[in-house]
Motif scaffolding. Structure first.
Motif, short mmCIF file in Angstrom:
data_model
loop_
_atom_site.label_atom_id
_atom_site.label_comp_id
_atom_site.label_asym_id
_atom_site.label_seq_id
_atom_site.Cartn_x
_atom_site.Cartn_y
_atom_site.Cartn_z
N ALA A 30 0.84 -1.20 0.00
CA ALA A 30 0.00 0.00 0.00
C ALA A 30 0.87 1.25 0.00
O ALA A 30 0.58 2.23 -0.71
CB ALA A 30 -0.92 -0.01 1.21
N GLN A 31 1.94 1.23 0.74
CA GLN A 31 2.84 2.38 0.75
C GLN A 31 3.49 2.57 -0.61
O GLN A 31 3.66 3.70 -1.08
CB GLN A 31 3.92 2.18 1.83
CG GLN A 31 3.39 2.29 3.25
CD GLN A 31 4.49 2.08 4.29
OE1 GLN A 31 5.60 1.69 3.96
NE2 GLN A 31 4.14 2.33 5.53
N GLN A 32 3.86 1.46 -1.24
CA GLN A 32 4.47 1.56 -2.55
C GLN A 32 3.50 2.16 -3.57
O GLN A 32 3.88 3.00 -4.39
CB GLN A 32 4.93 0.16 -3.01
CG GLN A 32 5.68 0.16 -4.34
CD GLN A 32 6.97 0.96 -4.28
OE1 GLN A 32 7.72 0.84 -3.32
NE2 GLN A 32 7.21 1.79 -5.29
N ALA A 33 2.24 1.74 -3.51
CA ALA A 33 1.25 2.31 -4.42
C ALA A 33 1.06 3.80 -4.14
O ALA A 33 0.91 4.61 -5.09
CB ALA A 33 -0.08 1.57 -4.26
N PHE A 34 1.08 4.19 -2.89
CA PHE A 34 0.95 5.61 -2.54
C PHE A 34 2.15 6.40 -3.08
O PHE A 34 2.00 7.50 -3.61
CB PHE A 34 0.85 5.77 -1.03
CG PHE A 34 0.76 7.19 -0.57
CD1 PHE A 34 -0.44 7.86 -0.57
CD2 PHE A 34 1.90 7.87 -0.15
CE1 PHE A 34 -0.53 9.18 -0.15
CE2 PHE A 34 1.82 9.18 0.27
CZ PHE A 34 0.61 9.85 0.28
N ASP A 35 3.35 5.83 -2.96
CA ASP A 35 4.53 6.50 -3.48
C ASP A 35 4.46 6.68 -4.99
O ASP A 35 4.99 7.65 -5.54
CB ASP A 35 5.80 5.71 -3.12
CG ASP A 35 6.04 5.71 -1.61
OD1 ASP A 35 5.47 6.58 -0.92
OD2 ASP A 35 6.80 4.85 -1.13
N ASN A 36 3.80 5.74 -5.66
CA ASN A 36 3.64 5.83 -7.12
C ASN A 36 2.45 6.68 -7.53
O ASN A 36 2.09 6.71 -8.71
CB ASN A 36 3.51 4.42 -7.71
CG ASN A 36 4.78 3.60 -7.53
OD1 ASN A 36 5.88 4.15 -7.47
ND2 ASN A 36 4.62 2.28 -7.46
N LEU A 37 1.81 7.36 -6.52
CA LEU A 37 0.66 8.25 -6.76
C LEU A 37 -0.56 7.50 -7.27
O LEU A 37 -1.47 8.11 -7.84
CB LEU A 37 1.03 9.38 -7.73
CG LEU A 37 2.25 10.23 -7.33
CD1 LEU A 37 2.46 11.34 -8.36
CD2 LEU A 37 2.06 10.81 -5.95
N ASP A 38 -0.59 6.19 -7.04
CA ASP A 38 -1.76 5.39 -7.41
C ASP A 38 -2.65 5.34 -6.16
O ASP A 38 -2.65 4.37 -5.40
CB ASP A 38 -1.33 3.99 -7.84
CG ASP A 38 -2.48 3.19 -8.45
OD1 ASP A 38 -3.65 3.64 -8.32
OD2 ASP A 38 -2.22 2.11 -9.02
N TYR A 39 -3.44 6.40 -5.97
CA TYR A 39 -4.21 6.54 -4.73
C TYR A 39 -5.29 5.48 -4.58
O TYR A 39 -5.54 4.99 -3.47
CB TYR A 39 -4.83 7.94 -4.66
CG TYR A 39 -3.80 9.04 -4.64
CD1 TYR A 39 -2.65 8.94 -3.88
CD2 TYR A 39 -3.99 10.19 -5.40
CE1 TYR A 39 -1.71 9.95 -3.86
CE2 TYR A 39 -3.05 11.21 -5.39
CZ TYR A 39 -1.91 11.08 -4.63
OH TYR A 39 -0.98 12.07 -4.62
N ARG A 40 -5.94 5.13 -5.69
CA ARG A 40 -7.01 4.13 -5.59
C ARG A 40 -6.44 2.79 -5.16
O ARG A 40 -7.01 2.09 -4.32
CB ARG A 40 -7.75 4.01 -6.93
CG ARG A 40 -8.49 5.28 -7.32
CD ARG A 40 -9.30 5.09 -8.61
NE ARG A 40 -9.98 6.32 -8.98
CZ ARG A 40 -11.12 6.73 -8.47
NH1 ARG A 40 -11.74 5.98 -7.56
NH2 ARG A 40 -11.68 7.87 -8.87
N GLN A 41 -5.33 2.42 -5.78
CA GLN A 41 -4.69 1.16 -5.41
C GLN A 41 -4.19 1.21 -3.96
O GLN A 41 -4.34 0.24 -3.20
CB GLN A 41 -3.52 0.87 -6.36
CG GLN A 41 -2.87 -0.49 -6.17
CD GLN A 41 -3.73 -1.63 -6.69
OE1 GLN A 41 -4.80 -1.42 -7.26
NE2 GLN A 41 -3.27 -2.86 -6.46
#
Length: 343
Positions: A30-41
């Motif tokens: 989840a943190q990795q997705a947030f870092d990639n700006l993929d908020y929904r994921q």
């Protein structure tokens, strides 16, 4: 441009989260997705991590990640709800205003006002004489509420320190004294703060250790600062009076001898008069060169007498003060590491 700046701040928030140790693999994704700006994921995976077994630390980080994610998606109400869970799990949690987006920071502040939490309880480490000082205690309550502060533990049971309706930061000065005025006995205690609004309540505590020590006594005085005893005798200056008297007496002797020289005695009396006069002058000269004997210095004697009286009076006061000090207790209050959490 504004969106790029917002995304940069959110990345900083994610970097702060990543700097903490997270063991749960789902939360790390989840943190990795947030870092990639993929908020929904990031939202979906963070919600999934909450259904798994997490430590209290990881659960707070999962809700914090949701708060940042909802802020980036402009879902402010959901961000507020997520931050409320963060504060309930970690009441001392704060966001760095220099590394947090204005939206996330605003949502976090709103969350604080919507839940009842006592935060930032601090007890000063102090040393003072019982009855002559106080322990500084500070805390922050997020909602207007009835707040009761107690000290529990030791042999004294539970003592109420303060009871008030408070909101925001509160500062208390506790004299560490029993209801009868005696110093609190030595031992380990807990400073407990309880806040209540209707059916909602919250409490937090800070363990402290109180130790007793002897109060230092004052030293007996042998002198007063800036004052010294003066010599009670003094040597008078040399006087030429003996020489003057010798000259007078020798003159009289010579005059008498001169008067007799006109009589029957003749020159023999003149020689004897000269010898006598010379002897008188020599004796006067020797007396003039002789060091005068010391004499009492009346002014210095009076000064020293007054100085001794002042020192004796001060030592009497010191003896009385030391009697009181031996009956007093030196208190030392030291905060201890917290073991449990708040509720």
């Amino acid at each position: 441009m504004h969106r790029s700046w917002l995304l940069a701040l959110l990345l900083l928030c994610g970097a702060s989260l990543r700097a903490q140790t997270v063991q749960n693999a789902t939360l790390r994704r989840a943190q990795q997705a947030f870092d990639n700006l993929d908020y929904r994921q990031a939202r979906t995976i963070a919600q999934a991590s909450l259904r798994e077994r997490l430590t209290g630390f990881e659960r707070a980080r999962a809700y914090e990640l949701l708060g940042f994610t909802y802020s980036g998606m402009d879902s402010i109400l959901k961000a507020v709800d997520a931050f409320k869970q963060v504060v309930l799990i970690e009441p001392e949690r704060d966001l760095d205003p220099n590394r947090t987006s204005p939206k996330a920071l605003s949502a976090f502040q709103v969350a604080l006002t919507q839940i009842l939490v006592v935060r930032q309880l601090r007890v000063d480490s102090v040393n003072f004489i019982g009855g002559q000082g106080a322990v500084g205690i500070r805390y922050t309550v997020t909602q207007p509420s009835r707040v009761v502060m107690r000290v529990t533990g030791g042999t004294s049971g539970s003592m109420r320190i303060d009871s008030t309706v408070a909101n925001g930061q509160v500062n208390i000065r506790w004299p560490a004294r029993m209801p009868n005025g005696d110093p609190v006995p030595a031992g380990n205690y807990n400073v407990v703060v309880e806040a209540t609004v209707g059916q909602n309540s919250f409490s937090t505590s800070q363990p402290i250790r109180i130790t007793h020590g002897a109060v230092d006594t004052l030293a007996h005085l042998t002198s007063l600062p800036g004052y010294t005893y003066l010599p009670e005798t003094e040597v008078p200056p040399k006087s030429w009076r003996p020489m003057g008297l010798a000259l007078v007496y020798s003159g009289i002797a010579l005059a008498g001898t001169s008067a007799l020289s006109h009589g029957d005695l003749g020159s023999a009396s003149m020689r004897e008069g000269g010898v006598i006069g010379g002897g008188i002058v020599l004796a006067g000269f020797i007396m003039t060169l002789k060091k005068p004997a010391p004499q009492p210095a009346r002014g210095n004697i009076l000064y020293n007498s007054l100085l001794r009286e002042q020192i004796a009076r001060r030592n009497t006061e010191i003896a009385q003060e030391n009697t009181r000090r031996r009956q007093q207790v030196a208190l030392s209050v030291v905060p201890l590491p917290r073991v449990g959490g708040s509720r």
